[in-house]
Scaffold this active site. Structure first.
Site, short mmCIF file in Angstrom:
data_model
loop_
_atom_site.label_atom_id
_atom_site.label_comp_id
_atom_site.label_asym_id
_atom_site.label_seq_id
_atom_site.Cartn_x
_atom_site.Cartn_y
_atom_site.Cartn_z
N HIS A 193 -1.58 -9.75 -5.53
CA HIS A 193 -1.82 -8.34 -5.22
C HIS A 193 -0.54 -7.65 -4.71
CE1 HIS A 193 -4.04 -4.99 -3.01
NE2 HIS A 193 -4.52 -4.93 -4.23
N LYS A 198 3.20 -5.85 -4.52
CA LYS A 198 3.99 -4.87 -5.27
C LYS A 198 5.41 -4.94 -4.72
CE LYS A 198 -0.37 -3.05 -5.18
NZ LYS A 198 -1.42 -3.65 -4.36
N ASP A 245 19.32 -5.51 -7.51
CA ASP A 245 20.66 -5.98 -7.14
C ASP A 245 20.69 -6.69 -5.79
OD1 ASP A 245 21.64 -4.93 -9.49
OD2 ASP A 245 22.30 -3.05 -8.59
N HIS A 250 -5.60 5.40 -1.03
CA HIS A 250 -5.32 4.01 -1.36
C HIS A 250 -4.24 3.42 -0.45
CE1 HIS A 250 -3.77 0.70 -4.10
NE2 HIS A 250 -5.08 0.49 -4.18
N LYS A 305 -2.30 1.74 2.63
CA LYS A 305 -2.63 0.63 3.53
C LYS A 305 -1.61 0.64 4.66
CE LYS A 305 -3.18 -1.05 -1.03
NZ LYS A 305 -4.56 -1.08 -1.23
N ASP A 332 0.89 2.86 18.90
CA ASP A 332 1.70 3.39 20.00
C ASP A 332 3.01 4.03 19.53
OD1 ASP A 332 -0.28 2.40 21.59
OD2 ASP A 332 0.86 0.69 22.34
#
Length: 482
Positions: A224, A226, A231, A400, A402, A407
């Site tokens: 899952h 990404k 470089d 979508h 996450k 604080d």
């Protein structure tokens, strides 16, 4: 033989329950979460044949047996040298400790669990939505000089996906090394495009291929993550996959998401993480060069750790980091997640925080892209509302993102949802940032999103019909299987 023909169904049912009872004993010995254990037992005993199929597809626990080993990557001399260079001086540690106070417990937690060291020399850009991400990404891809590495749950051959893939083909033709890992369930690339990539010199491997990816749905143990590394200097991580769904200019439904672009030392950690996956999927000799880990000239100082978790790790690193951050909050906790199907530890931590007069706010979608996930999420909200957690449903489209900010000094941006699958099953990666300036940006983004939400009222929420509550209860029962 005649007897078997006449009693075939009785024999099959008997065989089913022999296998089901064997599976139940195995589950009990695994000492899983009681809710998860009960869910599997009910499915196995109440639904003949289907229960065994569900358990086979979703019930296997590989964390301790490990799907693959990282040793081949971590033992290479170049990687060992890079890991040793992450040692921090006393002044830097004291500065970070002063900022974080009790939240500095997160740093040794991740180091002791996964040898994830704190990096400091980083420059981080907060990205809102796919439109902005792909403008930056395409520019970075076209300016690459040595190599490009991608590891993605979803790469679709639609408008934006084709544009990215075509740029990668041109880059490879120019002599750069381009490697791509795609998840076989999440991604959709035609045979024609795969041939074009191969002919251009792009190396592509699928993560844990399945026979009929279109029909596997939430098949277990998916990649899952990404991750993009360019470089060895530029890294991307967050919630935005490569698909038109994430580009509002190409999408009928507004899609709200968050990503970050990193320059600096933390890119090395993303690089190592990519190589561990590449070593697994390519099943060949892996050559790691010093050119993959160039020296950085970054002058910004954003302390950052890369938290990775999956069946290849000993501990639920991302879930544990979220738990520690919540339990050490003093002023506020702001969470945005598309799927809120947490374990009891996270629910209790949020309830205790809210009842301790800490401001706890949660943004979830009003309308999810999965009706089961939507009902399962809703089943948890009443307990939070009763404890004083402020719950907001996003109404502008689908959220979508996450993210979490605590604080204003601790932030998390990554791929992990606040659910069972991300905590225990999928391969995930989050960036944990210890920086007030970045935290302020994430707070501003959260407050902007609140303008497109509806706050839930406890008394009104309790008035849901019995039919709705029953559907939520069934979806909640299935939550450990989602």
């Amino acid at each position: 033989m005649e007897y078997i023909k006449q009693h075939i169904w009785q024999i099959l049912i008997g065989l089913n329950y022999v296998l089901a009872l064997s599976a139940v004993v195995t589950i009990l010995f695994k000492k899983l979460n009681p809710t998860k254990t009960l869910s599997y037992i009910i499915v196995l005993l109440v639904f003949p044949f289907l229960g065994l199929l569900v358990y086979y597809l979703f019930g296997q626990e590989y964390r301790k047996s490990k799907i693959f080993s990282r040793k081949n990557v971590l033992n290479q001399s170049v990687v060992k040298q890079i890991q040793n260079e992450f040692e921090l001086d006393i002044k830097t540690i004291e500065k970070v400790d002063e900022l974080l106070e009790e939240k500095s417990k997160l740093i040794p937690l991740l180091y002791n669990s996964e040898k994830s060291k704190l990096t400091v020399k980083n420059e981080v850009e907060l990205i809102k939505n796919g439109d902005d991400k792909f403008k930056l990404l395409l520019k970075d891809l076209k300016n690459a000089k040595h190599h490009i590495h991608l590891e993605y749950f979803i790469i679709k051959e639609d408008s934006i996906g084709s544009e990215v893939l075509n740029v990668l083909c041109e880059t490879a033709k120019a002599g750069l090394r381009v490697k791509i890992v795609i998840d076989d369930v999440g991604s959709s690339i035609s045979s024609k495009m795969k041939r074009k990539l191969k002919e251009s010199g792009v190396e592509v491997f699928s993560f844990m291929p399945v026979l009929f990816s279109r029909f596997t749905g939430q098949m277990n143990y998916r990649d899952h993550r990404k991750i993009i590394v360019i470089d060895g200097k530029i890294g991307y991580v967050g919630g935005i996959n490569i698909s038109d769904n994430y580009v509002n200019a190409n999408n009928d439904r507004y899609w709200r998401d968050t990503h970050i672009r990193i320059e600096g030392e933390a890119v090395r950690q993303l690089q190592i993480l990519f190589f561990t996956t590449w070593d697994f999927v390519s099943d060949g000799d892996l050559e790691i060069l010093e050119e993959h880990f160039p020296k950085h000239t970054c002058k910004e100082n954003v302390p950052l750790q890369i938290a990775a978790s999956g069946p290849d790790t000993d501990w639920s690193n991302i879930m544990e980091s979220i738990f520690v951050a919540i339990t050490n909050a003093e002023d506020f906790i702001y969470i945005t997640t598309p799927y809120f199907i947490p374990n009891d530890e996270i629910v209790t931590a949020l309830q205790v925080a809210a009842r301790s007069n800490i401001e706890v706010k949660l943004i979830v979608p009003k309308n999810s892209d999965s009706w089961v996930a939507e009902y399962a999420t809703n089943s948890y909200l009443e307990r939070l509302l009763e404890a004083g957690v402020e719950v907001y449903q996003y109404t502008k489209g689908f959220v979508h993102a996450k993210t979490m900010v605590v604080d204003g000094v601790f932030s998390s941006v990554g791929t992990a949802n606040m659910d069972y699958r991300s905590f225990n099953i999928n391969f995930e990666v989050n960036a944990l940032l210890y920086n007030k300036e970045f935290g302020d940006q994430l707070v501003d983004m959260f407050n902007t999103d609140l303008k497109d939400t509806t706050q839930l009222d406890l008394e009104n929420w309790k008035q849901r019909s019995k039919r709705i509550k029953f559907i939520e209860a069934m979806a909640r029962l299935a939550a450990p299987l989602l």
